[in-house]
Motif scaffolding. Sequence first.
Motif, PDB file in Angstrom:
ATOM      1  N   ILE A 102     -10.504 -10.563  -6.330  1.00 11.70           N
ATOM      2  CA  ILE A 102     -10.436  -9.296  -5.598  1.00 11.70           C
ATOM      3  C   ILE A 102      -9.022  -9.028  -5.120  1.00 11.70           C
ATOM      4  O   ILE A 102      -8.533  -7.896  -5.163  1.00 11.70           O
ATOM      5  N   THR A 103      -8.357 -10.086  -4.666  1.00 12.39           N
ATOM      6  CA  THR A 103      -6.972  -9.911  -4.224  1.00 12.39           C
ATOM      7  C   THR A 103      -6.122  -9.357  -5.361  1.00 12.39           C
ATOM      8  O   THR A 103      -5.348  -8.419  -5.165  1.00 12.39           O
ATOM      9  N   VAL A 104      -6.265  -9.946  -6.533  1.00 20.12           N
ATOM     10  CA  VAL A 104      -5.486  -9.491  -7.685  1.00 20.12           C
ATOM     11  C   VAL A 104      -5.787  -8.035  -8.006  1.00 20.12           C
ATOM     12  O   VAL A 104      -4.884  -7.220  -8.199  1.00 20.12           O
ATOM     13  N   ILE A 105      -7.064  -7.688  -8.030  1.00 12.47           N
ATOM     14  CA  ILE A 105      -7.444  -6.307  -8.335  1.00 12.47           C
ATOM     15  C   ILE A 105      -6.826  -5.345  -7.325  1.00 12.47           C
ATOM     16  O   ILE A 105      -6.264  -4.300  -7.680  1.00 12.47           O
ATOM     17  N   LEU A 106      -6.922  -5.733  -6.043  1.00 12.45           N
ATOM     18  CA  LEU A 106      -6.396  -4.836  -5.018  1.00 12.45           C
ATOM     19  C   LEU A 106      -4.889  -4.687  -5.129  1.00 12.45           C
ATOM     20  O   LEU A 106      -4.347  -3.603  -4.963  1.00 12.45           O
ATOM     21  N   ILE A 107      -4.214  -5.806  -5.415  1.00 11.65           N
ATOM     22  CA  ILE A 107      -2.757  -5.710  -5.557  1.00 11.65           C
ATOM     23  C   ILE A 107      -2.403  -4.793  -6.724  1.00 11.65           C
ATOM     24  O   ILE A 107      -1.510  -3.954  -6.609  1.00 11.65           O
ATOM     25  N   GLY A 108      -3.112  -4.959  -7.833  1.00 10.38           N
ATOM     26  CA  GLY A 108      -2.843  -4.102  -8.992  1.00 10.38           C
ATOM     27  C   GLY A 108      -3.053  -2.640  -8.656  1.00 10.38           C
ATOM     28  O   GLY A 108      -2.206  -1.786  -8.947  1.00 10.38           O
ATOM     29  N   ALA A 109      -4.199  -2.330  -8.027  1.00  6.48           N
ATOM     30  CA  ALA A 109      -4.497  -0.936  -7.688  1.00  6.48           C
ATOM     31  C   ALA A 109      -3.497  -0.401  -6.674  1.00  6.48           C
ATOM     32  O   ALA A 109      -3.013   0.724  -6.791  1.00  6.48           O
ATOM     33  N   PHE A 110      -3.187  -1.216  -5.698  1.00  2.00           N
ATOM     34  CA  PHE A 110      -2.295  -0.775  -4.640  1.00  2.00           C
ATOM     35  C   PHE A 110      -0.887  -0.531  -5.169  1.00  2.00           C
ATOM     36  O   PHE A 110      -0.221   0.427  -4.774  1.00  2.00           O
ATOM     37  N   SER A 111      -0.411  -1.408  -6.050  1.00  2.00           N
ATOM     38  CA  SER A 111       0.937  -1.219  -6.588  1.00  2.00           C
ATOM     39  C   SER A 111       1.014   0.093  -7.352  1.00  2.00           C
ATOM     40  O   SER A 111       2.025   0.792  -7.322  1.00  2.00           O
ATOM     41  N   ASP A 112      -0.071   0.429  -8.040  1.00  2.00           N
ATOM     42  CA  ASP A 112      -0.085   1.703  -8.770  1.00  2.00           C
ATOM     43  C   ASP A 112      -0.013   2.865  -7.796  1.00  2.00           C
ATOM     44  O   ASP A 112       0.728   3.824  -7.993  1.00  2.00           O
ATOM     45  N   ARG A 113      -0.783   2.778  -6.733  1.00  2.00           N
ATOM     46  CA  ARG A 113      -0.797   3.833  -5.718  1.00  2.00           C
ATOM     47  C   ARG A 113       0.602   3.998  -5.128  1.00  2.00           C
ATOM     48  O   ARG A 113       1.130   5.104  -4.973  1.00  2.00           O
ATOM     49  N   LEU A 114       1.203   2.867  -4.808  1.00  2.00           N
ATOM     50  CA  LEU A 114       2.545   2.869  -4.240  1.00  2.00           C
ATOM     51  C   LEU A 114       3.518   3.536  -5.204  1.00  2.00           C
ATOM     52  O   LEU A 114       4.346   4.362  -4.809  1.00  2.00           O
ATOM     53  N   PHE A 115       3.395   3.167  -6.464  1.00  2.00           N
ATOM     54  CA  PHE A 115       4.311   3.721  -7.456  1.00  2.00           C
ATOM     55  C   PHE A 115       4.133   5.221  -7.595  1.00  2.00           C
ATOM     56  O   PHE A 115       5.099   5.952  -7.787  1.00  2.00           O
ATOM     57  N   LEU A 116       2.889   5.668  -7.486  1.00  2.00           N
ATOM     58  CA  LEU A 116       2.642   7.113  -7.555  1.00  2.00           C
ATOM     59  C   LEU A 116       3.388   7.830  -6.431  1.00  2.00           C
ATOM     60  O   LEU A 116       3.983   8.882  -6.638  1.00  2.00           O
ATOM     61  N   HIS A 117       3.340   7.255  -5.240  1.00  2.00           N
ATOM     62  CA  HIS A 117       4.060   7.871  -4.130  1.00  2.00           C
ATOM     63  C   HIS A 117       5.556   7.885  -4.406  1.00  2.00           C
ATOM     64  O   HIS A 117       6.253   8.860  -4.135  1.00  2.00           O
ATOM     65  N   LEU A 118       6.036   6.780  -4.952  1.00  2.00           N
ATOM     66  CA  LEU A 118       7.450   6.705  -5.294  1.00  2.00           C
ATOM     67  C   LEU A 118       7.811   7.772  -6.309  1.00  2.00           C
ATOM     68  O   LEU A 118       8.825   8.454  -6.189  1.00  2.00           O
ATOM     69  N   MET A 119       6.934   7.940  -7.287  1.00  2.00           N
ATOM     70  CA  MET A 119       7.149   8.974  -8.297  1.00  2.00           C
ATOM     71  C   MET A 119       7.216  10.347  -7.653  1.00  2.00           C
ATOM     72  O   MET A 119       8.123  11.122  -7.917  1.00  2.00           O
ATOM     73  N   ALA A 120       6.232  10.635  -6.827  1.00  2.00           N
ATOM     74  CA  ALA A 120       6.179  11.961  -6.198  1.00  2.00           C
ATOM     75  C   ALA A 120       7.429  12.194  -5.366  1.00  2.00           C
ATOM     76  O   ALA A 120       8.023  13.270  -5.401  1.00  2.00           O
ATOM     77  N   TRP A 121       7.857  11.175  -4.645  1.00  2.00           N
ATOM     78  CA  TRP A 121       9.030  11.337  -3.799  1.00  2.00           C
ATOM     79  C   TRP A 121      10.288  11.562  -4.628  1.00  2.00           C
ATOM     80  O   TRP A 121      11.091  12.459  -4.346  1.00  2.00           O
TER      81      TRP A 121
END
Lengths: 268, 252, 270
Positions: free
Chosen positions: A240-259
């Motif tokens: 679960i930790t791995v899954i969450l890190i993967g999903a979260f990193s994508d979310r983070l990257f999306l914000h970075l992209m938008a910014w």
Amino acid sequence: MVTIARRDGAGLLIAANAIGGTLVYYAPVALLLLVWELAARAGWLSAELLPSPEATYAALRDVLASGELAQQAYVSLMRELSGLVSSVIAGAIIGIAMARIEWARLLLRPVITFLYPMPKSALIPILLLWFGLGDMSKIAAVFLGCLLPVVISSYNGARGVDPLLVWSARSLGASKLGVLWKIVLPAALPDILSGIRMALALSWLLLVSAELLLAEKGLGYMIGYYGDTGDYATMFAAIITVILIGAFSDRLFLHLMAWSLRWRTLSS
Amino acid sequence: MSKILFSGVRKEFPGHGAAPVVALDGIDLAIERDEFVAVVGPSGCGKSTLLYLLGGFLELSGGQILVDGKRVTEPSPERGIVFQHFALFPWKTVLGNVEFGLAERGVGKDERLAIAKRYIDMVKLTGFEETFPNRLSGGMQQRVALARMLACNPDVLLMDEPFGALDAQTRYILQQELLEIWRQQKKTVMFITHDVREAVILAERVVVMTARPGRIKAVLNTKLTADDPRTKIDDLSEEIWSLLREEMALAS
Amino acid sequence: MADSVVITAPPPSRTASLVKSSARFALGGFLIVIWQITVQAGWIDPYLLPAPSAIALRTAQQLVSGSIVSDTLLTLYRAFSGFLLAAVIGISIGTLAARYKLAHWFFDPLVSIGFPAPKIAFMPLFVLWFGLGDQAKIAMVVLSCIFPIISATYLGTASIDRYLIWSARNLGLSQRRIVWKVVVPAALPQILSGLQIAFPLSLIVTVVTEMITAGGGLGGYMIMSAREALSEQVFVGIFVIATVGYVLLAGFDRLRRHLLRWHTETLSGL
């Protein structure tokens, strides 16, 4: 959805709405968690097949408290970052070079077309031979896996740059290199970032695979280890930790992209 | 009995806040058989919405629309429509698009082919039957859309700014061809456009709408004959323009 | 006639195109030659990087007497099964989500979390559930491939130009027939894009699962060779899978181009 701000208690209203929105959005996940919990309570799940939420949570707490989770996560994240960052830099340079320099394109394009379809995971055994069980094999796996997607999207992005932009820059005195840095790179950024996002997802796949196969440290290794020793609750906690890190990193990257793309108008 | 009758037509859309957006606020208009009527108005005045209501794609919020005395409830090939961006089925060839409505009706293969070819010839696209829309220019695509609509032999033609996406030269040619077809085939036409001159040239009557909420501001007779002075088109256009200017000043 | 059809550029001269097509192999050929020379001269340890000639020989030998053919077929079987299953399930969910708000509400967060997450982390769990056979591997392929397919299908079907639907209704199409005659063809480009992402992914994941479980197939072949320090065989595996991957993807691309020959050409990658 954001509501129109009112003069009285406006901030609270917007915040409440935003939180409410997020809760509604993730409600299906909560639903599944509920089903999981109920199934465990009803005894449908044997502890072997799928640990109950309590057991998983307890294992998670233990492994956090002991610092083990943090340690392993740190190792994995460092490998991931090293591989990803180096492949992005290398990939962007190669891709943009190919787009702007004719002979680079002619030479490299067929090689890339041939290498692209190969499943990068096939390289893992070789990396075992070359680098053994250490960090390097994982970093190399990530690097090699992400390189081509970044090259291709950088290439596409740089190809699509409006020549009028380049000409304007040249007529304003920019050098050839200056144009690359100041015009081509920003213009190609949307495509490059999309490519990196794809590569990000792929990189986690390769990292976890490599760690499951040839490692003595890291989250992937942790999953395998606890699976082998029969401690399925901790194994699941690690998963679960791995899954969450993967999903979260994508979310983070999306914000970075938008910014970083905030200057884009609706038309682009 | 009028061919088309709008009585007290109202259309509302749900708005962002509490109040709905009133697109059309009480339209009363009669269009006679074989008449060519154009509708112009400032952006957002609801002229396209009026057309879509007549086409049966949207539901009325109030009033009614009668065609041949019967209420309009849903789309039908008898009220054929052509859109500004052509809306051709990109995965079908020109022939495939034109015979689409016929195939739906169950017309046999040979008959379909014959009818479709006739209309493809009518819009001057002979030889392009097996071409996909992505290889056609805008003007050619719009011709296909016209042929597709006409192949079903509708009584009423609904045209939603059909030449708005085309360059000036193509627009002029297609305007002339449309007039040709209308004169020969005898159809009732409702033509939406923001190009005032186009409306004057093509239509017998021009309906001028107000800014949102849309109502009818004025209806002008723009029938042109060979005896009219050359300036008549300009005079009529100017008259309509001044009406529109009033409305646009109100809207801003 | 004022209208004109899209004009294509005239073909290049014979010599120019000959030079260009042989230039394709320039870098690749050059690298292979360098590779051969450096290994033969002893500058590189042939254990780490066998010479191309050695790899070629070993490939021939393996093809004849080794298990590589059956391994390849096994891998392909697993990859295809997983891919097809993922396609059927994924397209169904995607269209459901585009059609029904409830379905969209349910699947959206799951897809947005699941898409970027490394599903391979579940492999030990799958082995627990399904054992070491084909099922666990195929299940993992399905799990990995399904997300891009759902996402692409949803995007394709949800974003159909309403004027296309209206034109179809205007021409007499009933609501039911619209799904098959308009929605699916119109969404096909997007759906195929999703499939095009999922397809190579199915190969990647199959190979990884085979490695993790040492369960035969090309992945199992390669990891066993690596563990037994048979470096030449590892390279044989790489060569075979690279070729297989190349052929399959080229085939898929051709199929896609044929199915979408009516589509406006988009800026495509290499």
